[in-house]
Each structure stands twice: as structure tokens, then as C-alpha cells.
Motif scaffolding. Structure first.
Motif, short mmCIF file in Angstrom:
data_model
loop_
_atom_site.label_atom_id
_atom_site.label_comp_id
_atom_site.label_asym_id
_atom_site.label_seq_id
_atom_site.Cartn_x
_atom_site.Cartn_y
_atom_site.Cartn_z
N CYS A 167 0.58 -19.45 4.02
CA CYS A 167 0.07 -19.82 5.35
C CYS A 167 -1.24 -20.60 5.19
N ASP A 168 -1.46 -21.54 6.07
CA ASP A 168 -2.70 -22.32 6.04
C ASP A 168 -3.90 -21.41 6.26
N GLY A 169 -4.92 -21.60 5.43
CA GLY A 169 -6.17 -20.86 5.61
C GLY A 169 -6.14 -19.43 5.13
N PHE A 170 -5.08 -19.02 4.40
CA PHE A 170 -5.00 -17.64 3.92
C PHE A 170 -6.12 -17.37 2.90
N VAL A 171 -6.80 -16.20 3.06
CA VAL A 171 -7.91 -15.84 2.18
C VAL A 171 -7.56 -14.65 1.30
N GLY A 172 -7.06 -13.57 1.89
CA GLY A 172 -6.75 -12.39 1.10
C GLY A 172 -6.27 -11.25 1.97
N VAL A 173 -5.98 -10.10 1.33
CA VAL A 173 -5.42 -8.93 2.00
C VAL A 173 -6.19 -7.69 1.58
N GLN A 174 -6.44 -6.81 2.53
CA GLN A 174 -7.02 -5.51 2.24
C GLN A 174 -6.21 -4.43 2.95
N VAL A 175 -5.55 -3.55 2.18
CA VAL A 175 -4.78 -2.44 2.74
C VAL A 175 -5.72 -1.24 2.88
N LEU A 176 -5.66 -0.58 4.05
CA LEU A 176 -6.51 0.58 4.31
C LEU A 176 -5.84 1.82 3.75
N ARG A 177 -6.60 2.65 3.03
CA ARG A 177 -6.07 3.86 2.42
C ARG A 177 -7.02 5.02 2.64
N GLY A 178 -6.44 6.23 2.71
CA GLY A 178 -7.25 7.44 2.84
C GLY A 178 -7.88 7.56 4.21
N ARG A 179 -8.82 8.49 4.32
CA ARG A 179 -9.52 8.71 5.57
C ARG A 179 -10.58 7.63 5.76
N LYS A 180 -10.93 7.38 7.01
CA LYS A 180 -11.95 6.38 7.32
C LYS A 180 -13.27 6.80 6.69
N GLY A 181 -13.87 5.88 5.94
CA GLY A 181 -15.15 6.14 5.32
C GLY A 181 -15.07 6.97 4.04
N GLU A 182 -13.85 7.29 3.57
CA GLU A 182 -13.72 8.13 2.38
C GLU A 182 -14.22 7.37 1.14
N ILE A 183 -14.97 8.07 0.31
CA ILE A 183 -15.48 7.50 -0.94
C ILE A 183 -14.57 7.94 -2.08
N PHE A 184 -13.99 7.00 -2.78
CA PHE A 184 -13.05 7.31 -3.85
C PHE A 184 -13.79 7.39 -5.19
N VAL A 185 -13.38 8.37 -6.00
CA VAL A 185 -13.93 8.56 -7.33
C VAL A 185 -12.78 8.64 -8.32
N ARG A 186 -12.94 7.98 -9.45
CA ARG A 186 -11.88 8.01 -10.46
C ARG A 186 -11.70 9.43 -10.98
N PRO A 187 -10.46 9.97 -10.97
CA PRO A 187 -10.23 11.35 -11.43
C PRO A 187 -10.51 11.49 -12.93
N ALA A 188 -10.87 12.71 -13.33
CA ALA A 188 -11.18 12.97 -14.74
C ALA A 188 -9.96 12.78 -15.63
N SER A 189 -8.77 12.94 -15.06
CA SER A 189 -7.53 12.83 -15.84
C SER A 189 -7.02 11.40 -15.93
N ALA A 190 -7.78 10.43 -15.44
CA ALA A 190 -7.28 9.05 -15.36
C ALA A 190 -6.87 8.51 -16.72
N GLU A 191 -7.69 8.74 -17.75
CA GLU A 191 -7.38 8.19 -19.07
C GLU A 191 -6.10 8.80 -19.64
N ASN A 192 -5.96 10.12 -19.50
CA ASN A 192 -4.74 10.77 -19.99
C ASN A 192 -3.51 10.33 -19.21
N ASP A 193 -3.69 10.08 -17.89
CA ASP A 193 -2.57 9.61 -17.07
C ASP A 193 -2.10 8.24 -17.53
N ILE A 194 -3.05 7.36 -17.86
CA ILE A 194 -2.69 6.02 -18.35
C ILE A 194 -1.97 6.13 -19.70
N LYS A 195 -2.52 6.94 -20.59
CA LYS A 195 -1.90 7.08 -21.91
C LYS A 195 -0.49 7.63 -21.80
N ALA A 196 -0.26 8.55 -20.85
CA ALA A 196 1.04 9.18 -20.72
C ALA A 196 2.15 8.19 -20.38
#
Length: 845
Positions: free
Chosen positions: A589-618
Motif C-alpha cells: 500500500c502507498d505510504g505504508f510504514v510498519g505494524v505493531q501488534v498489541l499483546r498482553g495487558r495495557k501498560g504491561e512491562i515484559f521481561v525475558r524469562p530466566a528459561s529463555a536460553e534453555n528454551d532456545i537450545k531445546a
């Protein structure tokens, strides 16, 4: 100034005072012994308004509604609205609206930084209602009250308000107002969820608003940019039109529709421009049901929208636009008065737009064109005045006659130029020069005019165009994290350094960074809310893109007034769809810039879980060429998405992994996982030593000293000791202020340290304004006229302790003696050998 404060009754709105007197059976209002009697016209206006509001009958006798107005002791328009709500069985909602209107100017938190502005825009879009601001205010209160009912913790309530950019104190004031007036009306407020605000209830609420605020009527004069014409009985007797714009917090500005007839709460004037606050669109037929006399007075039967036409001056230029508008838009308001038109300035597109009636547009264009030409001549003259080479500037008047010569001037900024005076700022190289000029110019008479001068100290760095001997001072305002790294070019040097630091009992590890192919892995920490902002460059781009919406999806256009962009708020798409899916639908589309999908509760602050590295390795462990020890993460979580990078030694296996998992659900996190092959920009292998648990007093210069003492520094590319960021202070709100205070305090201590021994240096040290990096590393340059002073300072003060506001830091002094010789390109080609000899001689000396 008065000898004593004025009586409070003089500040009382006359209409309320008259209601109270009539309620006390005092009907002879004009003969009442006022401390200072209102004017006859004020009495007549108040009587007429009370009749229109049905507070008094034509004989001046108080009606039952008028007695209720006197007892409630609030704006009569609010009282009329409340009792209409009681009649239409929606009093709970109208009480909420009345309470919110009393604090309507303080609902939204407004901030200057771009991130907060974006949050504010999204919050307004979330609470907004297409009918306007009145229903939006009710929405805000209902959602706040529902949250508070479920969460009694004050801290959680504060966080909810903060995340939604809402002033919680204002909502508490509104709550107290609602309870007080409900008690006076002997009514128990029944609060419902905002979902119960159906079309029938909203229709009744708008009729209640009309019953109280019908006199605050405005009619559209075209698109939202030019605004509205205020309609009143007084505007029918004069040719002077009152034009106002919708205030920037109005939810009507988020819509792509032009609302023909609106009711507003207040009319504000800022820098000469009129604004309407709290607007709602109404049906013109509702006005017939209020006051018949008022409807006739405004000629309601022939009331229609006033079409305004526009004309745009393109490519005007920012400097010229600023000259036309003047400081705080003072000249723009004067220009609008002269042209009888609304003028809109767009600095980003360098455009000036006139909005006016068709009959007046030609005249307005001519006046604006003449103004542009006049200001352009002034700007051209000013440009000629300051294009003088060297350190002397000659200021020329309009006639080309030399008026005054200022020596050693760095810069001249013209602030304002009118027929009566000129105002400009002059920047000097040294404070002494500025003080001398201030004393010489103050009160100076030139061409029968007195020159007015005010002194100002602005902290800016100024380049000095002469050779100087500089000493670089470094100290730290934040603590070390105890972690660091050294990057080597050669493997042998890295391994030798590793063995050296191990012998010295440092906690470190060696790592070889290769040029292996890499995958970027992206997954989500929370489910999609099935809402997304699709951003476009302009309103028309977003309008044209609406054809891509499929049932049962819904969308509405949200206009961004900060950057003149526009967004589609898309709702109802599949829960599994992510940014890539939506981007594929709209990216062409003309003038398209980007997309942002809303996730979680409004104003929620996301933190990477401690298990993230093991989840990736798995999910990659079954690939033989997967490099388990090279998993790394982006420290920032964007919109609830984790980004990681993994390496493979086999490109074929890497491509198979992407083919098997990219865009699939149920693998990791919520929704789809995205895999993207990344091209390595590293041209050669690198060898790194990573350090942990370093002594907190150590910095990179301590590590460099050890490397130099053992002849291992030649192959070093970078040395880094990580320090705490500013936001890691005890309070996120006070951390930056503490660092700023520490910078000022330590800078002053540094100055005192060097000036404590006046006979130590051959020349007087000149201190440059310090600056601080994001990790709290403070840097300042100290200038000397004698190179011997550099050596003296290092021998005396290097590795000394400098005091901060509470803590202390080690001070490092590094020589930075620069000799600069400017040689033309032609001469450089002629004597290349001589240049090399000169460089070598300079190094030796």
C-alpha cells in the motif's frame, strides 16, 4: 495593586449569585446592595440565560429547576444536564459526566518525549468514542472505577493510571464530586460496565448534554484543521466571527469524519488562538426541544455549516515560516485578524495553508502573499549581514550604513525583526568579552534609539581555532558492574593475556568469535490482543488501505498530529496472526510504514524469562551443527517479543531449520516463531576475553595498564568495563537528576582541585563543560597554553580520588596535545615527502 485583597463575591459568576438571591426571595436584584454591582449588560445577559435554561419564568420568578440549581451550587448548565438525566433515566452516567467535566482539563498526562506521546495517543484511542469527548470521559471513569473495585492496592491503581497516561488525582476529585451531588439529589449512583453504553444510552446522554450546553454550539467551517465557528445570540448582531479549533486532546481529532454540529465545554485562548475543549457531535433537531426563544435568536431554522475553502503556499521554507509566525505565534494571530481567515503552518512540509470563506479567500491570499514577500526581503538582508569572513562581524542596517562593529564574535542569531526594533543574540568566545560588550552597549544611544541589553550565560561548547594543549579528564558517576571484555585481533595475544589474567586470579574466559552463519529468532511472550496499529505516512494512505480489511475485522483511522502520519487500528484478526502476516497484506500500500501488534495487558512491562536460553537450545538441539554456546539475546523486549541469535556451522542445516520452523505455532512462546537468516558483517575472526567479578574500583585503564606492562597491548582492539546505566539508579524518576547533580558537583570539585595550587602551572587551566555518557562516564577537557603543564597535571593528580555528591571516583588524566596544520590539496600533492617528515618530527618532539 490594590491596598487589600478584593472581595470574593466579585469573582462569583453573576448567574449563580442571582440564583442564590432569588432563592432567598430577593427579587430586586439590581437594587441589592452589592459590594460592587455588576454592569447592566451583565444583569440582562444573566436574566436571559436563566430564562433559556428554564430556571426562571418570563416574569422573573424562580422555577423548581431554578431552585434546584441554587441548592446544588454548581454551574447551572451542569444542573440542567443532571435533571434531564433524571428525566431520561440515566442519572448515574450524567453524574459521572458532570464530575469528569469539572476536571476535564487535567485528565491526561502530557509529556514532551516521543515515547510518552505515543503512549498518550494509544491510550486516547483505547478510551475514545466516535460521538466525542463526553462519552470518552464516561468511559475513562467507568474503566478506572472497575479496576479500583477489583484492585484495592493504591500502588496498582497508580500504575493503571500511569500506564494509561491518566491523572489519577483528577479521577479522585471527580469521584468526590459525584458522591456529593448524588447525596444532595438523594440518589444512589449505580455504576455499570462501559460495555453497557449502548447506542440507546449514548443517545439519551447526548440529549442531556444538549439540555445543559445548547448555548455552547459550534458549527463546522470545513475539515478539522480550520475548526468551528462559535454560534451565539450575540454573533447574530455583529459581523465579527469567532473561530476556534478543536483542542489537541479531543477524540474527534482521531476520526476521519467532519462533525458538522458540536457542543463544547469551554472556550480557551492560547497565544491568541481559540480552542474548544470537550466536544461532542449532536443532532441539530435536538436543539428544537430546548429553548424556543434561544432557537429563534440564533436563527436555528436557517443554521447550516459554513464551507471554508483553502489555498496552500508550498515550499515556503522553515526560516520564512518562523519569521511570519513570530515568537509564540504572536504575528500569526495578527495576520489572521487582518485576513479574517484561519492560517495553518506545517513546518515539516514547509507549507502555509489559508482557510477562509470563498468570498474572502482572494483577499486573504493577497495579504499573505505580500507578508511572505516582505519577510523574505528581511531574511535576505539578514543573511547578507552575517556572511562576513573572520572574527569581526559588521551589522548593516536597511540602508546599508554601518551601524556598529563587534569584535571577537562567534555567532549572531536574529531573534525578531520589526519596523520598530531589531532583536538578536550575540555569542562571544570568552566571558570577559561578553561582559565588556554588555557594559559598553547598555544604554548606548544609536540613531536616537537606546540599545537595551540583557546578559545570558548559555552552556555550549565552542571550537577554538588555535593550537592548544589539552588534558582529558575522566571519572565515573555510576558503579562498575564487575563485568568487562577485551577484544584482540590475534589468537596468540588473546590466549597469552588469558593465561596472564588467570595467574593474577581474575575470573575470565576466552571465546573465539567466528564468521559462522546466524539465525535471528523472534517469539512472543504473550498472546495477541487481536488489535494492531498499521502505520502510514498520511491520512489518505490509511484511507485507501481500508479496502484490505476483511469481515469480521473492524478498523478505525487514528491521526497522529505530531508527525502528520496516520494509523489504522485493526481489530478482530486471527489470534495467531503476527506482524509478518499483517505486513504481507499492507506492505504494498502507498505510504505504508510498519505494524505493531498489541499483546498482553495495557501498560504491561515484559521481561525475558530466566528459561529463555534453555528454551532456545531445546528447539535447535537436534541439529548437529547448532552452536549451543553462542546463543545471545537482544536485551530489549520490543512489544512483547524476544529476539535471539543462534549460530550454525553448516549453512544447509541452518536453511533446513528455517524451513521447518519459521511461521509455525506451538514451538516456543505464544503464537508463531519467526526465523530469519542474517548475513554476518564480521570480516575476520575475533578473540575475546570476558571478565566477571572485577574489583568495583577497576576501570578499563587498570586493565590496559596490566596489558602494557606485559607487552600484550599491541593487538588489542577495544577494552570495555561495563558500568551501571542511569536507569539503574535507586529510582527511575530521580536517577538522571542524581547523575546530573553528581556531574555538576564533581566538575566543580575538579576545578577546585586544579586551582588549589595557583603556582603549580605555568598557565591558567581553562575547563571545558563536561559531558556524561549513558554508562555514567564523565569526560572534560582542560586546556593549557604551556605543554609542560600537561605533564605536571598528570604527575600530580592522575589516579587521585574526586568527590561526587555522596560517593567518590578515581580520576584519570590523559594527554591530548594536538598540533594541526592545514595544507591545501595542491600543496599536498607537491610535497608529500616533506609532509611525512613533518609528521615524524612532530611525533618525536
Amino acid at each position: 495593586m490594590d491596598d487589600c485583597s478584593r472581595a470574593e463575591i466579585l469573582y462569583t459568576i453573576p448567574i449563580i449569585a442571582i440564583l442564590k438571591l432569588k432563592n432567598l426571595n430577593i427579587d430586586q436584584i439590581k437594587s441589592f446592595e452589592w459590594l460592587q454591582s455588576p454592569s447592566i449588560s451583565n444583569f440582562q445577559e444573566a436574566d436571559q440565560l436563566l430564562i433559556w435554561l428554564n430556571a426562571v419564568d418570563p416574569r422573573g420568578t424562580l422555577t423548581q429547576l431554578g431552585r434546584n440549581m441554587a441548592l446544588l451550587d454548581i454551574d447551572p448548565k451542569l444542573t440542567a444536564m443532571l435533571y434531564k438525566g433524571q428525566e431520561l433515566d440515566c442519572l448515574s452516567y450524567v453524574l459521572i459526566l458532570a464530575g469528569m467535566l469539572t476536571v476535564s482539563q487535567n485528565i491526561w498526562w502530557i509529556s514532551e518525549d516521543q515515547k510518552s506521546k505515543g503512549m498518550n495517543l494509544r491510550a486516547r484511542a483505547e478510551f475514545s468514542h466516535e460521538s466525542g469527548d463526553h462519552i470518552t470521559l464516561i468511559n475513562i471513569y467507568l474503566k478506572w472505577n472497575a479496576f479500583c473495585a477489583k484492585n484495592k492496592d493504591k500502588r496498582q491503581q497508580y500504575e493503571w493510571c500511569k500506564n494509561n497516561c491518566i491523572n489519577g488525582k483528577s479521577l479522585e476529585i471527580a469521584y468526590e464530586f459525584i458522591q456529593e451531588k448524588a447525596k444532595q439529589m438523594d440518589y444512589k449512583v449505580e455504576l455499570h460496565d462501559s460495555e453497557n453504553l449502548n447506542d440507546n444510552v449514548i443517545n439519551r446522554l447526548l440529549q442531556c448534554i444538549t439540555a445543559g450546553y445548547f448555548m455552547n454550539l459550534a458549527v463546522s467551517i470545513g475539515p478539522m484543521r480550520p475548526g468551528y465557528q462559535i454560534i451565539s445570540t450575540f454573533s447574530q448582531t455583529t459581523n465579527e466571527l469567532v473561530i476556534a479549533r478543536a483542542f489537541h486532546t479531543s477524540t474527534l481529532l482521531l476520526s476521519d469524519q467532519t462533525h458538522k454540529y458540536v457542543l463544547y465545554n469551554e472556550l480557551l485562548s492560547r497565544h491568541g488562538t481559540n480552542y474548544l475543549t470537550v466536544l461532542s457531535s449532536i443532532d441539530l433537531n435536538w436543539l428544537k426541544s430546548v429553548s424556543e426563544d434561544w432557537y429563534k435568536a440564533i436563527n436555528g431554522a436557517n443554521l447550516h455549516t459554513i464551507p471554508y475553502e483553502s489555498f496552500a503556499f508550498e515550499n515556503v521554507g522553515r526560516a520564512l515560516l518562523e519569521a511570519i509566525t513570530g515568537k509564540n505565534a504572536c504575528q500569526l494571530n495578527r495576520l489572521e485578524d487582518i485576513t479574517q481567515a484561519t492560517i495553518d503552518i506545517d513546518y515539516k512540509q514547509s507549507k502555509l495553508t489559508i482557510w477562509s470563506s470563498a468570498a474572502n479567500l482572494s483577499k486573504a491570499k493577497k495579504i499573505v502573499q505580500e507578508t511572505i514577500e516582505k519577510e523574505k526581503e528581511k531574511l535576505l538582508l539578514e543573511v547578507e549581514e552575517i556572511q562576513i569572513v573572520g572574527r569581526t562581524r559588521i551589522l548593516m542596517g536597511a540602508g546599508g550604513v554601518s551601524q556598529m562593529i563587534l569584535f571577537a564574535v562567534r555567532k549572531i542569531d536574529f531573534i525578531r525583526y520589526t519596523d520598530d526594533c531589531s532583536c538578536f543574540a550575540v555569542t562571544y568566545a570568552k566571558v570577559e568579552q561578553a561582559r565588556f560588550a554588555f557594559n559598553q552597549l547598555k544604554g548606548y544611544i544609536e540613531q536616537d534609539r537606546e540599545i537595551a541589553v540583557s546578559n545570558s550565560c548559555v552552556k555550549v561548547e565552542a571550537a577554538i581555532g588555535k593550537q592548544s594543549y589539552r588534558l582529558k579528564a575522566i571519572w565515573y558517576l555510576t558503579q562498575s558492574t564487575g563485568n568487562g571484555r577485551i577484544l584482540f585481533q590475534k589468537e596468540k595475544s588473546a590466549r597469552d593475556a588469558y593465561e596472564l589474567f588467570k595467574r593474577l586470579h581474575y575470573r575470565c574466559r576466552y571465546e573465539h568469535l567466528s564468521k559462522l552463519p546466524t539465525i535471528k529468532v523472534t517469539y512472543c511472550l504473550a498472546k495477541s490482543n487481536q488489535k494492531a496499529f498499521i502505520n502510514f505516512r498520511s491520512f489518505w494512505n490509511s484511507t485507501n488501505a481500508r479496502s484490505r480489511i476483511h469481515f469480521p475485522e473492524k478498523c478505525k483511522i487514528i491521526q497522529n498530529r505530531q508527525n502528520h502520519g496516520s494509523s489504522l487500528l485493526l481489530e478482530g484478526f486471527s489470534e495467531d496472526d503476527d506482524e509478518e502476516d499483517i505486513r504481507s497484506r499492507f506492505q504494498d500500500c502507498d505510504g505504508f510504514v510498519g505494524v505493531q501488534v498489541l499483546r498482553g495487558r495495557k501498560g504491561e512491562i515484559f521481561v525475558r524469562p530466566a528459561s529463555a536460553e534453555n528454551d532456545i537450545k531445546a528447539i535447535f538441539n537436534h541439529y548437529k551443527s547448532f552452536q549451543r554456546d553462542t546463543v545471545s539475546f537482544n536485551p530489549k523486549i520490543w512489544y512483547g517479543k524476544v529476539e535471539a541469535t543462534v549460530e550454525f556451522s553448516d549453512t544447509v542445516e541452518l536453511k533446513n531449520a528455517i524451513k521447518e520452523m519459521n511461521g509455525k505455532t506451538g514451538i516456543i512462546g505464544h503464537g508463531k516463531v519467526r526465523l530469519l537468516e542474517q548475513l554476518r558483517t564480521r570480516k575476520e575472526d575475533e578473540h575475546v576475553l570476558y571478565f566477571q567479578y572485577l574489583n568495583r574500583s577497576y576501570d578499563k585503564y587498570d586493565l590496559i595498564k596490566i596489558l602494557k606492562e606485559n607487552q600484550l597491548y599491541d593487538d588489542v582492539k577495544t577494552v570495555i568495563v561495563y558500568r551501571q546505566k542511569w536507569e539503574n539508579e535507586n529510582s527511575t524518576t530521580t536517577g538522571p537528576n542524581k547523575v546530573h547533580f553528581d556531574l555538576e558537583a564533581s566538575s566543580e570539585n575538579l576545578r577546585s582541585l586544579f586551582l588549589s595550587k595557583p603556582d603549580l602551572f605555568q598557565s591558567i587551566p581553562d575547563f571545558q563543560i563536561p559531558h556524561c555518557a549513558s554508562d555514567g562516564t564523565a569526560t572534560a577537557f582542560i586546556h593549557f597554553n604551556d605543554p609542560v603543564d600537561i605533564t605536571t597535571a598528570i604527575q600530580t593528580y592522575d589516579n587521585q580520588v574526586i568527590q561526587l555528591s555522596k560517593d567518590s571516583s578515581k580520576l584519570h588524566l590523559l594527554p591530548s596535545i594536538a598540533h594541526e596544520t592545514i595544507i591545501s590539496a595542491t600543496l599536498r600533492k607537491t610535497i608529500p615527502d616533506k609532509i611525512q617528515e613533518a609528521i615524524q618530527y612532530g611525533r618525536e618532539k
